[in-house]
Motif scaffolding. Structure first.
Motif, PDB file in Angstrom:
ATOM      1  N   LEU A 246       0.833  -1.234   0.111  1.00 41.65           N
ATOM      2  CA  LEU A 246       0.128  -0.019  -0.115  1.00 41.65           C
ATOM      3  C   LEU A 246       1.279   1.563   0.423  1.00 41.65           C
ATOM      4  O   LEU A 246       1.955   1.224   0.456  1.00 41.65           O
ATOM      5  N   LYS A 247      -0.087   2.458  -0.547  1.00 38.25           N
ATOM      6  CA  LYS A 247       1.003   3.695  -0.052  1.00 38.25           C
ATOM      7  C   LYS A 247       0.864   4.435   1.246  1.00 38.25           C
ATOM      8  O   LYS A 247       0.160   4.186   1.673  1.00 38.25           O
ATOM      9  N   ALA A 248       2.029   4.676   1.560  1.00 36.51           N
ATOM     10  CA  ALA A 248       1.804   5.399   2.878  1.00 36.51           C
ATOM     11  C   ALA A 248       3.644   5.928   3.104  1.00 36.51           C
ATOM     12  O   ALA A 248       4.012   5.962   2.267  1.00 36.51           O
ATOM     13  N   PRO A 249       3.305   7.125   3.961  1.00 31.14           N
ATOM     14  CA  PRO A 249       4.510   7.806   3.526  1.00 31.14           C
ATOM     15  C   PRO A 249       5.772   7.905   3.715  1.00 31.14           C
ATOM     16  O   PRO A 249       6.391   6.511   4.383  1.00 31.14           O
ATOM     17  N   VAL A 250       6.802   8.201   3.042  1.00 30.70           N
ATOM     18  CA  VAL A 250       8.493   7.726   2.947  1.00 30.70           C
ATOM     19  C   VAL A 250       9.495   8.985   2.190  1.00 30.70           C
ATOM     20  O   VAL A 250       8.454   9.935   2.589  1.00 30.70           O
ATOM     21  N   LEU A 251      10.336   8.744   2.625  1.00 27.71           N
ATOM     22  CA  LEU A 251      11.215   9.784   3.062  1.00 27.71           C
ATOM     23  C   LEU A 251      12.344   9.747   1.655  1.00 27.71           C
ATOM     24  O   LEU A 251      13.112   9.060   1.729  1.00 27.71           O
ATOM     25  N   ILE A 252      11.746  11.299   0.929  1.00 28.31           N
ATOM     26  CA  ILE A 252      12.559  11.278  -0.308  1.00 28.31           C
ATOM     27  C   ILE A 252      12.789  12.531  -0.509  1.00 28.31           C
ATOM     28  O   ILE A 252      12.509  13.645  -0.338  1.00 28.31           O
ATOM     29  N   ASP A 253      14.226  12.762  -0.512  1.00 28.01           N
ATOM     30  CA  ASP A 253      14.905  14.640  -0.430  1.00 28.01           C
ATOM     31  C   ASP A 253      14.413  15.255   0.623  1.00 28.01           C
ATOM     32  O   ASP A 253      14.430  16.060   0.485  1.00 28.01           O
ATOM     33  N   GLU A 283      28.311  -5.167   2.501  1.00 32.74           N
ATOM     34  CA  GLU A 283      28.510  -4.855   0.539  1.00 32.74           C
ATOM     35  C   GLU A 283      28.092  -3.298   0.502  1.00 32.74           C
ATOM     36  O   GLU A 283      28.330  -2.887  -0.381  1.00 32.74           O
ATOM     37  N   SER A 284      26.102  -2.959   0.217  1.00 33.96           N
ATOM     38  CA  SER A 284      25.869  -1.518  -0.067  1.00 33.96           C
ATOM     39  C   SER A 284      25.011  -1.646   0.811  1.00 33.96           C
ATOM     40  O   SER A 284      24.072  -2.381   1.591  1.00 33.96           O
ATOM     41  N   ARG A 285      24.660  -0.478   1.779  1.00 33.82           N
ATOM     42  CA  ARG A 285      24.043   0.176   2.889  1.00 33.82           C
ATOM     43  C   ARG A 285      24.092   1.607   2.042  1.00 33.82           C
ATOM     44  O   ARG A 285      24.741   2.274   2.034  1.00 33.82           O
ATOM     45  N   THR A 286      22.736   3.097   2.459  1.00 32.78           N
ATOM     46  CA  THR A 286      22.327   3.659   2.208  1.00 32.78           C
ATOM     47  C   THR A 286      21.482   4.344   3.067  1.00 32.78           C
ATOM     48  O   THR A 286      20.487   3.353   4.174  1.00 32.78           O
ATOM     49  N   ASN A 287      22.315   5.639   3.425  1.00 35.12           N
ATOM     50  CA  ASN A 287      21.307   6.375   5.213  1.00 35.12           C
ATOM     51  C   ASN A 287      20.456   6.890   4.608  1.00 35.12           C
ATOM     52  O   ASN A 287      20.430   7.266   3.211  1.00 35.12           O
ATOM     53  N   HIS A 288      19.143   7.370   5.583  1.00 36.55           N
ATOM     54  CA  HIS A 288      18.271   7.905   4.331  1.00 36.55           C
ATOM     55  C   HIS A 288      18.375   9.373   4.623  1.00 36.55           C
ATOM     56  O   HIS A 288      20.032  10.197   4.722  1.00 36.55           O
ATOM     57  N   SER A 289      17.986  10.298   3.491  1.00 32.29           N
ATOM     58  CA  SER A 289      18.205  11.647   3.162  1.00 32.29           C
ATOM     59  C   SER A 289      18.293  12.751   4.652  1.00 32.29           C
ATOM     60  O   SER A 289      18.909  13.270   5.427  1.00 32.29           O
ATOM     61  N   ARG A 290      17.471  12.546   6.229  1.00 30.20           N
ATOM     62  CA  ARG A 290      17.249  12.940   7.487  1.00 30.20           C
ATOM     63  C   ARG A 290      17.316  11.419   8.099  1.00 30.20           C
ATOM     64  O   ARG A 290      16.558  10.728   7.436  1.00 30.20           O
ATOM     65  N   PRO A 291      17.865  11.814   9.479  1.00 28.85           N
ATOM     66  CA  PRO A 291      17.010  10.530  10.390  1.00 28.85           C
ATOM     67  C   PRO A 291      16.040  10.472  10.479  1.00 28.85           C
ATOM     68  O   PRO A 291      15.225  10.780  10.207  1.00 28.85           O
ATOM     69  N   VAL A 292      15.978   9.434  10.798  1.00 21.46           N
ATOM     70  CA  VAL A 292      15.083   8.275  11.181  1.00 21.46           C
ATOM     71  C   VAL A 292      14.295   8.294  12.470  1.00 21.46           C
ATOM     72  O   VAL A 292      15.287   8.083  13.692  1.00 21.46           O
ATOM     73  N   PRO A 293      12.640   8.358  12.951  1.00 21.29           N
ATOM     74  CA  PRO A 293      12.357   8.846  13.811  1.00 21.29           C
ATOM     75  C   PRO A 293      12.604   7.693  15.405  1.00 21.29           C
ATOM     76  O   PRO A 293      13.023   6.921  15.998  1.00 21.29           O
ATOM     77  N   TYR A 294      12.913   6.201  14.701  1.00 21.90           N
ATOM     78  CA  TYR A 294      12.933   4.607  15.091  1.00 21.90           C
ATOM     79  C   TYR A 294      14.384   3.981  15.854  1.00 21.90           C
ATOM     80  O   TYR A 294      14.240   2.748  15.993  1.00 21.90           O
ATOM     81  N   LEU A 295      15.398   4.731  15.023  1.00 27.09           N
ATOM     82  CA  LEU A 295      16.893   4.969  15.433  1.00 27.09           C
ATOM     83  C   LEU A 295      17.749   6.042  15.508  1.00 27.09           C
ATOM     84  O   LEU A 295      17.536   6.982  14.599  1.00 27.09           O
ATOM     85  N   PRO A 296      18.258   5.486  16.239  1.00 29.95           N
ATOM     86  CA  PRO A 296      19.449   6.698  15.921  1.00 29.95           C
ATOM     87  C   PRO A 296      20.266   6.933  14.672  1.00 29.95           C
ATOM     88  O   PRO A 296      20.630   5.936  13.974  1.00 29.95           O
ATOM     89  N   ALA A 297      21.012   8.090  14.660  1.00 23.40           N
ATOM     90  CA  ALA A 297      21.565   8.243  13.567  1.00 23.40           C
ATOM     91  C   ALA A 297      22.778   7.075  12.969  1.00 23.40           C
ATOM     92  O   ALA A 297      23.386   7.436  13.971  1.00 23.40           O
ATOM     93  N   GLY A 298      23.134   7.416  12.052  1.00 23.70           N
ATOM     94  CA  GLY A 298      23.888   5.965  11.788  1.00 23.70           C
ATOM     95  C   GLY A 298      23.399   4.931  11.568  1.00 23.70           C
ATOM     96  O   GLY A 298      24.379   3.316  11.363  1.00 23.70           O
ATOM     97  N   ARG A 299      22.522   4.035  11.799  1.00 27.92           N
ATOM     98  CA  ARG A 299      21.984   2.784  12.359  1.00 27.92           C
ATOM     99  C   ARG A 299      20.556   2.510  10.819  1.00 27.92           C
ATOM    100  O   ARG A 299      20.300   1.330  11.583  1.00 27.92           O
ATOM    101  N   ASP A 300      20.077   3.200   9.912  1.00 27.09           N
ATOM    102  CA  ASP A 300      19.096   3.057   9.420  1.00 27.09           C
ATOM    103  C   ASP A 300      19.729   2.555   7.691  1.00 27.09           C
ATOM    104  O   ASP A 300      21.268   3.127   7.665  1.00 27.09           O
TER     105      ASP A 300
END
Length: 433
Positions: A246-253, A283-300
């Motif tokens: 389903l469509k739900a809020p996603v963090l883009i830019d 081997e491949s991991r990308t963080n979000h554009s902003r920190p997420v509410p459910y994890l500390p920065a650097g853990r998403d």
């Protein structure tokens, strides 16, 4: 000599035998019938074929042996008829004193032998089967034992069959190889307890929760052999309506916008943390554009099918088994593997660097806000952090490893203008914005 030549024209001369059977006076057709009858015991001779504890009784004929009927009949007709008149006369006089025995000739048809070997190999060969496991009451249990496999080298077996037929051997042993499964019952029995587990909490958005449950279910039960990789996108697949998302809020830019599979990134982020705790390599991991509410920065760990993937490699040297559980407001990812007594792992973000926001104001149209509404958001600083895995209790000093470097971009002062349905109006999708 002339009378004999005329009387036995096209027929075997007196004194000619095939084996012990006298065939003098037989024409070519009769000789062929004689050869066929005389060769039958040899063609019907039983040969025992063994392999992997199994035994098959087949005939020499089934293993490719064939009587050379034409060649043997032709040899019988040629006795006493080779060379010039003098040689022929001497040969026929000798026949009167001592019969000449012609041996039945045999041929070997490799294609027939190969077909028999393939047929028998199809029964002997068994695919190795991995143990099947699942989780019950927090423990890994074996629900299907592993099974050793048997592979048949058909080319080498065919060589052995040809040798056995040519040497008139009563049995032949196939060239077989025992194949151990990749994941044995013994290995599974040593993985009863979790080696790593991580949980995150989520909010009450029902569409987001639905997507989290779908993605978690797709991950559940993944067996990760040592040295192999786990791709989140390959395992979970597209997050589209065709698969029930389903469509739900996603963090883009830096903006929350409606998107297919909103909430799936929380599943990938929870997996990332469990994998780091288990000792897997990233081997491949990308963080979000902003920190997420459910994890500390650097853990998403952000994911987007076809564009951004989370790829983990099992460098532990043993199998890992992935299990997910989704509660009312939590998702837990657990990895099972051989336990290392005394091993303790911590994950922490260090060396924070604050990135100042750019000057000025940015105006954006927001489809999540009612039409006409305006909200001004203050500028937000960015952040750069380094994520460490610290392993203790395995002898010597703690092992410290950088597993990720994350940069969250700063955001200028933002003026949002509502671009959604007017307040109180239900969109065509049937969901209120």
């Amino acid at each position: 000599m002339g009378a004999t030549e005329l009387g036995y024209r096209g027929r075997a001369l007196p004194g000619v035998t095939i084996g012990t059977a006298a065939v003098g006076g037989m024409d070519a057709a009769g000789l062929r019938r004689a050869v066929a009858g005389l060769s039958e015991p040899e063609l019907s001779r039983p040969v025992v074929v063994r392999g992997a504890g199994l035994e098959f009784v087949v005939t020499a004929r089934e293993l490719g042996l064939e009587a050379d009927v034409e060649g043997t009949a032709g040899e019988a007709l040629s006795v006493g008829r080779r060379g010039g008149p003098g040689a022929r006369l001497l040969a026929r006089m000798a026949l009167l004193r001592r019969p000449v025995a012609v041996r039945v000739r045999y041929l070997h048809r490799s294609e027939a032998a190969a077909a028999s070997v393939a047929r028998i190999a199809g029964v002997v060969a068994v695919e190795a089967r991995d143990a099947r496991v699942e989780v019950a009451e927090g423990r890994l249990v074996v629900v299907g034992p592993s099974q050793d496999g048997v592979a048949v080298d058909e080319a080498a077996s065919l060589v052995r069959v040809v040798e056995a037929i040519e040497q008139r051997l009563p049995e032949v042993v196939l060239a077989v190889e025992l194949r151990r499964p990749d994941f044995t019952t013994e290995a599974a029995d040593g993985m009863a307890e979790p080696v790593a587990q991580f949980t995150t909490r989520f909010g009450a958005n029902p569409d987001r929760i639905h997507n989290i449950r779908l993605a978690a279910a797709a991950l559940r039960g993944a067996l990760i052999p040592p040295g192999s990789t786990l791709s989140f996108n390959k395992r979970v697949g597209p997050r589209d309506a065709a698969r029930g998302y389903l469509k739900a809020p996603v963090l883009i830019d830096n903006d929350l916008v409606p998107g297919d599979g909103g909430g799936v990134c929380q599943v990938s982020s929870t997996l990332f943390n469990a994998a780091v705790l288990a000792g897997m390599a990233t081997e491949s991991r990308t963080n979000h554009s902003r920190p997420v509410p459910y994890l500390p920065a650097g853990r998403d760990a952000a994911v987007e099918y076809g564009l951004i993937d989370l790829v983990l490699r099992n460098t532990t040297g043993s199998h890992l088994f992935l299990w997910t559980e989704v509660g009312r407001r939590t998702i837990t990812v657990t990895l099972y593997g051989p336990r290392q007594e005394g091993r303790k792992v911590r994950v922490t973000a260090v060396d924070p660097v604050v990135l100042p926001p750019p000057p000025g104001t940015v105006t954006k149209r927001d489809p999540l806000m009612p039409e006409g509404e305006i909200v001004v958001e203050p500028p937000k600083s960015g952040l750069r952090v380094r994520t460490l895995r610290i392993v203790e209790g395995v002898g010597g000093d703690p092992s410290i490893e950088t597993v990720a470097v994350s940069t969250y971009q700063p955001v200028a002062r933002t003026r949002r203008i509502g671009a959604g349905a007017p307040r109180g109006v239900v969109p065509a999708s049937g969901q209120r914005r």
